[in-house]
Design a protein around this motif. Structure first.
Motif, PDB file in Angstrom:
ATOM      1  N   ARG A 181      -4.315   0.546 -39.558  1.00 36.92           N
ATOM      2  CA  ARG A 181      -5.511   1.069 -39.707  1.00 36.92           C
ATOM      3  C   ARG A 181      -6.749   1.327 -39.339  1.00 36.92           C
ATOM      4  N   ILE A 182      -7.861   1.796 -39.637  1.00 35.54           N
ATOM      5  CA  ILE A 182      -8.751   2.952 -39.080  1.00 35.54           C
ATOM      6  C   ILE A 182      -9.936   1.294 -38.846  1.00 35.54           C
ATOM      7  N   ALA A 183     -10.099   1.380 -37.303  1.00 39.09           N
ATOM      8  CA  ALA A 183     -10.185   0.059 -36.598  1.00 39.09           C
ATOM      9  C   ALA A 183     -11.367  -0.027 -36.246  1.00 39.09           C
ATOM     10  N   ARG A 184     -12.374   1.183 -36.105  1.00 35.47           N
ATOM     11  CA  ARG A 184     -13.490   1.587 -36.104  1.00 35.47           C
ATOM     12  C   ARG A 184     -14.387   2.517 -37.304  1.00 35.47           C
ATOM     13  N   PRO A 185     -16.003   2.436 -37.358  1.00 35.85           N
ATOM     14  CA  PRO A 185     -15.888   3.676 -37.578  1.00 35.85           C
ATOM     15  C   PRO A 185     -16.542   4.640 -37.230  1.00 35.85           C
ATOM     16  N   PHE A 186     -16.090   5.888 -37.575  1.00 30.45           N
ATOM     17  CA  PHE A 186     -16.131   6.937 -36.616  1.00 30.45           C
ATOM     18  C   PHE A 186     -17.664   7.784 -37.907  1.00 30.45           C
ATOM     19  N   ASN A 187     -17.966   8.828 -36.525  1.00 33.02           N
ATOM     20  CA  ASN A 187     -18.757   9.568 -36.802  1.00 33.02           C
ATOM     21  C   ASN A 187     -18.603  10.222 -38.351  1.00 33.02           C
ATOM     22  N   GLY A 188     -19.598   9.956 -39.953  1.00 35.62           N
ATOM     23  CA  GLY A 188     -19.280  10.371 -41.323  1.00 35.62           C
ATOM     24  C   GLY A 188     -19.592  12.084 -41.437  1.00 35.62           C
ATOM     25  N   ASN A 189     -20.562  12.227 -40.290  1.00 35.52           N
ATOM     26  CA  ASN A 189     -22.114  12.948 -40.487  1.00 35.52           C
ATOM     27  C   ASN A 189     -20.726  14.001 -39.939  1.00 35.52           C
ATOM     28  N   VAL A 190     -19.959  14.212 -39.239  1.00 35.85           N
ATOM     29  CA  VAL A 190     -18.138  15.108 -38.417  1.00 35.85           C
ATOM     30  C   VAL A 190     -17.582  15.381 -39.299  1.00 35.85           C
ATOM     31  N   LEU A 191     -16.679  14.117 -39.341  1.00 33.09           N
ATOM     32  CA  LEU A 191     -16.057  13.792 -40.227  1.00 33.09           C
ATOM     33  C   LEU A 191     -15.394  12.939 -41.563  1.00 33.09           C
ATOM     34  N   GLN A 246     -12.154  11.818 -44.396  1.00 32.78           N
ATOM     35  CA  GLN A 246     -11.128  11.499 -44.900  1.00 32.78           C
ATOM     36  C   GLN A 246     -11.134  12.282 -45.730  1.00 32.78           C
ATOM     37  N   VAL A 247      -9.980  13.128 -45.951  1.00 31.50           N
ATOM     38  CA  VAL A 247      -9.860  13.573 -47.762  1.00 31.50           C
ATOM     39  C   VAL A 247      -8.319  13.291 -47.726  1.00 31.50           C
ATOM     40  N   GLY A 248      -7.619  12.483 -47.200  1.00 31.14           N
ATOM     41  CA  GLY A 248      -6.448  12.375 -47.682  1.00 31.14           C
ATOM     42  C   GLY A 248      -5.112  11.161 -46.548  1.00 31.14           C
ATOM     43  N   GLU A 249      -3.942  11.046 -47.222  1.00 29.69           N
ATOM     44  CA  GLU A 249      -3.563   9.952 -46.137  1.00 29.69           C
ATOM     45  C   GLU A 249      -2.041  10.081 -47.353  1.00 29.69           C
ATOM     46  N   ASP A 251       2.583   8.818 -47.118  1.00 36.80           N
ATOM     47  CA  ASP A 251       3.388   8.688 -45.615  1.00 36.80           C
ATOM     48  C   ASP A 251       4.605   9.632 -45.598  1.00 36.80           C
ATOM     49  N   VAL A 252       4.839  10.655 -44.428  1.00 37.17           N
ATOM     50  CA  VAL A 252       5.738  11.274 -44.557  1.00 37.17           C
ATOM     51  C   VAL A 252       6.454  11.028 -43.344  1.00 37.17           C
ATOM     52  N   ALA A 253       8.491  11.246 -44.107  1.00 36.50           N
ATOM     53  CA  ALA A 253       9.288  10.698 -43.055  1.00 36.50           C
ATOM     54  C   ALA A 253       8.937   9.798 -42.350  1.00 36.50           C
ATOM     55  N   LYS A 254       9.381   8.976 -40.970  1.00 35.15           N
ATOM     56  CA  LYS A 254       8.406   8.004 -40.629  1.00 35.15           C
ATOM     57  C   LYS A 254       7.763   8.128 -39.861  1.00 35.15           C
ATOM     58  N   THR A 255       6.583   8.747 -40.728  1.00 38.06           N
ATOM     59  CA  THR A 255       5.174   8.843 -39.786  1.00 38.06           C
ATOM     60  C   THR A 255       4.168   8.268 -41.284  1.00 38.06           C
ATOM     61  N   VAL A 256       2.785   8.130 -40.371  1.00 33.24           N
ATOM     62  CA  VAL A 256       1.340   8.120 -41.165  1.00 33.24           C
ATOM     63  C   VAL A 256       1.198   9.005 -41.569  1.00 33.24           C
ATOM     64  N   VAL A 257       0.695   9.719 -42.073  1.00 32.24           N
ATOM     65  CA  VAL A 257      -0.897  11.142 -41.795  1.00 32.24           C
ATOM     66  C   VAL A 257      -1.845  11.092 -42.521  1.00 32.24           C
ATOM     67  N   LEU A 258      -2.339  11.505 -41.603  1.00 35.91           N
ATOM     68  CA  LEU A 258      -4.090  10.939 -42.436  1.00 35.91           C
ATOM     69  C   LEU A 258      -5.320  12.523 -41.740  1.00 35.91           C
ATOM     70  N   VAL A 259      -5.397  13.500 -42.843  1.00 35.08           N
ATOM     71  CA  VAL A 259      -5.736  14.245 -42.827  1.00 35.08           C
ATOM     72  C   VAL A 259      -7.712  13.899 -43.218  1.00 35.08           C
ATOM     73  N   PHE A 260      -8.447  14.745 -42.063  1.00 31.46           N
ATOM     74  CA  PHE A 260     -10.126  15.493 -42.382  1.00 31.46           C
ATOM     75  C   PHE A 260     -10.186  16.282 -42.160  1.00 31.46           C
ATOM     76  N   ARG A 261     -11.747  16.178 -42.760  1.00 35.74           N
ATOM     77  CA  ARG A 261     -12.082  17.608 -42.451  1.00 35.74           C
ATOM     78  C   ARG A 261     -12.977  17.649 -41.993  1.00 35.74           C
ATOM     79  N   ALA A 262     -13.201  18.994 -40.959  1.00 38.04           N
ATOM     80  CA  ALA A 262     -14.496  19.189 -39.722  1.00 38.04           C
ATOM     81  C   ALA A 262     -15.695  19.372 -41.230  1.00 38.04           C
ATOM     82  N   LYS A 263     -16.347  18.495 -41.099  1.00 37.17           N
ATOM     83  CA  LYS A 263     -18.442  18.469 -41.650  1.00 37.17           C
ATOM     84  C   LYS A 263     -18.709  19.150 -41.095  1.00 37.17           C
TER      85      LYS A 263
END
Length: 122
Positions: A63-73, A75-78, A80-92
């Motif tokens: 889980r995302i545990a702490r707020p992050f700077n939403g002006n900079v990033l 999240q655009v996707g998440e 399950d890929v093979a044995k990993t969880v992949v999260l995708v962010f756009r650099a704003k």
């Protein structure tokens, strides 16, 4: 054919992100985090950044545990890929954002592991 597959994957990522955001809205915050690895990522405005977390069993989820700077990033996707969880962010925008994850059992507060990604956008 390749474009259709890419579009399908993109749609699945957006749907997964929307569901994850809706689910996390009612989850309790993640508590204290144990020390974990830190990764530094440098990118440019407009680029996509993907982070990968190892899948864990026994009902444990990242889980995302702490707020992050939403002006900079954003999240655009998440997915399950093979044995990993992949999260995708756009650099704003130029700046820095730290995305911190905690591994919890379901939506509980106790974190068993942590990962931190320091993302610098120019």
């Amino acid at each position: 054919m390749h474009h259709l597959r890419a579009l399908t994957v993109a749609a699945a990522l957006v749907l997964a992100a929307a569901l994850a955001i809706a689910a996390s809205a009612s989850a309790p915050p993640v508590g204290a985090l144990p020390l974990g690895p830190v990764s530094v990522i440098k990118t440019q405005k407009g680029e996509l950044v993907a982070v990968s977390l190892p899948t864990r069993g026994n009902g444990r989820v990242w889980r995302i545990a702490r707020p992050f700077n939403g002006n900079v990033l954003a999240q655009v996707g998440e997915a399950d890929v093979a044995k990993t969880v992949v999260l995708v962010f756009r650099a704003k925008a130029a700046g820095a954002a730290t995305v911190t994850f905690g591994l919890t059992k379901g939506e509980t507060a106790k974190a068993f592991e942590s990962r931190r990604f320091e993302i610098h956008v120019r």
